[in-house]
Design a protein around this motif. Structure first.
Motif, PDB file in Angstrom:
ATOM      1  N   ASP A  95       0.843  -1.197   0.000  1.00 15.35           N
ATOM      2  CA  ASP A  95       0.000   0.000   0.000  1.00 15.35           C
ATOM      3  C   ASP A  95       0.879   1.248   0.000  1.00 15.35           C
ATOM      4  OD1 ASP A  95      -2.190   1.611   0.042  1.00 15.35           O
ATOM      5  OD2 ASP A  95      -2.529   1.447   2.199  1.00 15.35           O
ATOM      6  N   ARG A  96       1.386   1.555  -1.181  1.00 20.85           N
ATOM      7  CA  ARG A  96       2.202   2.760  -1.308  1.00 20.85           C
ATOM      8  C   ARG A  96       1.898   3.421  -2.650  1.00 20.85           C
ATOM      9  NH1 ARG A  96       6.541  -1.237  -1.526  1.00 20.85           N
ATOM     10  NH2 ARG A  96       7.303  -1.462  -3.667  1.00 20.85           N
ATOM     11  N   PRO A  97       2.107   4.717  -2.741  1.00 18.39           N
ATOM     12  CA  PRO A  97       1.771   5.453  -3.963  1.00 18.39           C
ATOM     13  C   PRO A  97       2.462   4.869  -5.198  1.00 18.39           C
ATOM     14  CG  PRO A  97       2.269   6.970  -2.180  1.00 18.39           C
ATOM     15  CD  PRO A  97       2.648   5.610  -1.687  1.00 18.39           C
ATOM     16  N   VAL A 139      -7.912  -6.253   3.078  1.00 16.99           N
ATOM     17  CA  VAL A 139      -7.747  -7.690   2.900  1.00 16.99           C
ATOM     18  C   VAL A 139      -6.789  -8.258   3.943  1.00 16.99           C
ATOM     19  CG1 VAL A 139      -5.830  -7.521   1.255  1.00 16.99           C
ATOM     20  CG2 VAL A 139      -7.358  -9.486   1.172  1.00 16.99           C
ATOM     21  N   SER A 140      -5.920  -7.375   4.494  1.00 15.06           N
ATOM     22  CA  SER A 140      -4.961  -7.804   5.517  1.00 15.06           C
ATOM     23  C   SER A 140      -4.964  -6.771   6.636  1.00 15.06           C
ATOM     24  CB  SER A 140      -3.559  -7.916   4.899  1.00 15.06           C
ATOM     25  OG  SER A 140      -2.591  -8.066   5.903  1.00 15.06           O
ATOM     26  N   ALA A 156       0.185  -5.716   2.335  1.00 12.54           N
ATOM     27  CA  ALA A 156      -0.584  -6.044   1.131  1.00 12.54           C
ATOM     28  C   ALA A 156      -1.979  -5.434   1.152  1.00 12.54           C
ATOM     29  CB  ALA A 156      -0.702  -7.553   0.982  1.00 12.54           C
ATOM     30  N   VAL A 157      -2.378  -4.929   0.002  1.00  5.86           N
ATOM     31  CA  VAL A 157      -3.775  -4.612  -0.281  1.00  5.86           C
ATOM     32  C   VAL A 157      -4.124  -5.392  -1.549  1.00  5.86           C
ATOM     33  CG1 VAL A 157      -3.716  -2.325   0.761  1.00  5.86           C
ATOM     34  CG2 VAL A 157      -3.192  -2.599  -1.683  1.00  5.86           C
ATOM     35  N   GLU A 158      -5.424  -5.684  -1.719  1.00 10.84           N
ATOM     36  CA  GLU A 158      -5.821  -6.460  -2.896  1.00 10.84           C
ATOM     37  C   GLU A 158      -6.383  -5.539  -3.969  1.00 10.84           C
ATOM     38  OE1 GLU A 158      -8.449 -10.389  -4.114  1.00 10.84           O
ATOM     39  OE2 GLU A 158      -9.319  -8.911  -2.736  1.00 10.84           O
ATOM     40  N   LEU A 159      -5.924  -5.778  -5.187  1.00  2.44           N
ATOM     41  CA  LEU A 159      -6.449  -5.075  -6.339  1.00  2.44           C
ATOM     42  C   LEU A 159      -7.040  -6.107  -7.294  1.00  2.44           C
ATOM     43  CD1 LEU A 159      -6.671  -2.299  -7.787  1.00  2.44           C
ATOM     44  CD2 LEU A 159      -4.570  -2.907  -9.004  1.00  2.44           C
TER      45      LEU A 159
END
Length: 403
Positions: free
Chosen positions: A332-334, A360-361, A367-370
């Motif tokens: 999760d970063r730009p 998601v976590s 982690a993020v989910e895309l």
């Protein structure tokens, strides 16, 4: 009986109300099958299906007293419109029992033709039971959708037109529901030329005719399940069964998934809307050895509501890998979302939906989910897009696409 004389009379009668549906040569299906494939576009017929032929001829053979009592039938939609239109021509009352699952467009068009519609039951057979009760209670005259030799004779006029237009036809492929169309077409085809091979096609989820032929007698399936609503019949007609047994050379069963692909093929290659039951004949070509033959495929109807069309198209695009969804776990970063979008764009993919789930976590930094739904050209292009994402360090997994 289905005789040459009866067919000749029926052909003259149905010309009073039918449109001319000339054979359409199909370069696409010809290349696919190695045959010379011609389409008999009854989807372009008056009322949108072949059913007007049998309904009109049957009603024309009734006495004035039988017509004055009023007419009743059961139908999943196409026969309903045929009876409604024919009854209108004769100035007769028509009551139509239709399953509650009948597509909206078929119900409304039947009402627009002046018929009284009764929605009852989940499948044709339950609607038919209701129609029989009305016939007994109100003294109405039954116009059966398929288990009637006069109706089958009217439907069979299709074979006469095919042979007149293409005398060297080798194979006729025809959908089967209750059996009226197949009985009428196959019997006349054999009368005109015994060498013509007739292939009947059923949806795999409603293969009552195949089951009956294997049993040597009419049998009733415990249930049916198919997107081909016009041929979702549990039990074929006992009057037409002997004609199919004697004149249909082969029965082919087609899965619903094949009909979805056939719908896309028909729209993209012939710019025609054909309902699922009407597509049975062309979907069956992949199961037939017809190389070098002249083949006529009967497109029995085109009455399909737009919601069903939309669903079939979307499922078809997913089935052929022209729409797919990938899931990727990203830090999760730009810049990560931009990286995914740029990579897909550079691979000539088109993003049509994106879901970004930061929860998601419990560790968003990890982690993020895309989830990205992408439009592609087919399987090879789909794989190229996935490979491009992985090449820049994005581990993407294909997941089920939500419509």
């Amino acid at each position: 009986m289905l005789t040459r004389e009866a067919y000749t009379e029926a052909a003259a009668r149905v010309r009073e109300v039918t449109l001319e549906t000339k054979l359409v040569y199909s370069p696409f299906y010809s290349e696919q099958s190695g045959a010379n494939v011609y389409l008999k576009p009854e989807n372009l017929q008056r009322t949108g299906a072949y059913k007007v032929r049998g309904a009109y001829y049957k009603i024309s053979t009734l006495s004035e007293e039988e017509r004055e009592r009023g007419l009743v039938t059961a139908s999943a939609g196409n026969h309903a419109q045929g009876v409604a239109y024919a009854a209108q021509q004769f100035g007769a009352r028509a009551v139509i029992c239709m399953p509650v699952t009948t597509p909206y467009i078929k119900v409304e068009r039947t009402r627009a033709l002046g018929a009284e519609v009764v929605l009852v039951g989940d499948v044709y057979d339950e609607a038919y039971e209701a129609a029989c009760r009305l016939a007994q209670e109100e003294g109405l005259t039954m116009v059966h959708p398929f288990n009637d030799l006069a109706v089958a004779t009217g439907q069979g006029t299709i074979a006469m037109e095919i042979v007149q237009e293409q005398p060297l036809i080798d194979v006729i492929v025809v959908p089967i529901g209750g059996g009226g169309l197949a009985a009428g077409v196959s019997t006349l085809a054999k009368l005109l030329n015994p060498r013509i091979r007739v292939v009947g096609v059923e949806p795999a989820g409603a293969a009552c005719m195949r089951a009956s032929l294997e049993a040597g007698q009419v049998v009733k399936l415990p249930s049916v399940s198919t997107i081909a609503d016009g041929t979702a019949v549990q039990e074929p007609g006992d009057q037409v069964f002997p004609y199919i047994r004697d004149n249909v050379d082969e029965i082919v069963c087609v899965e619903d998934g094949e009909l979805i692909g056939a719908f896309l093929d028909m729209v993209e290659n012939h710019k025609m809307i054909v309902e699922n039951s009407g597509l049975l004949s062309v979907a069956a070509l992949k199961h037939l050895d017809v190389a070098g033959k002249n083949v006529a495929c009967v497109l029995s109807g085109g009455n399909m509501d737009v919601i069903t069309m939309s669903s079939v198209v979307q499922h078809g695009l997913i089935q052929r890998d022209r729409v797919f969804t990938v899931s990727a776990l990203l830090p999760d970063r730009p810049g990560q979302l931009l990286l995914v979008a740029q990579t897909i764009a550079q691979a000539n993919g088109n993003v049509i939906r994106l879901d970004h789930n930061q929860f998601v976590s419990t560790n968003r930094n990890a982690a993020v989910e895309l989830r990205v739904t992408v439009e592609a050209f087919g399987p090879d292009h789909k794989q190229a897009i996935i490979d491009a994402l992985r090449a820049v360090g994005i581990d993407s997994q294909v997941v089920t696409t939500q419509l």
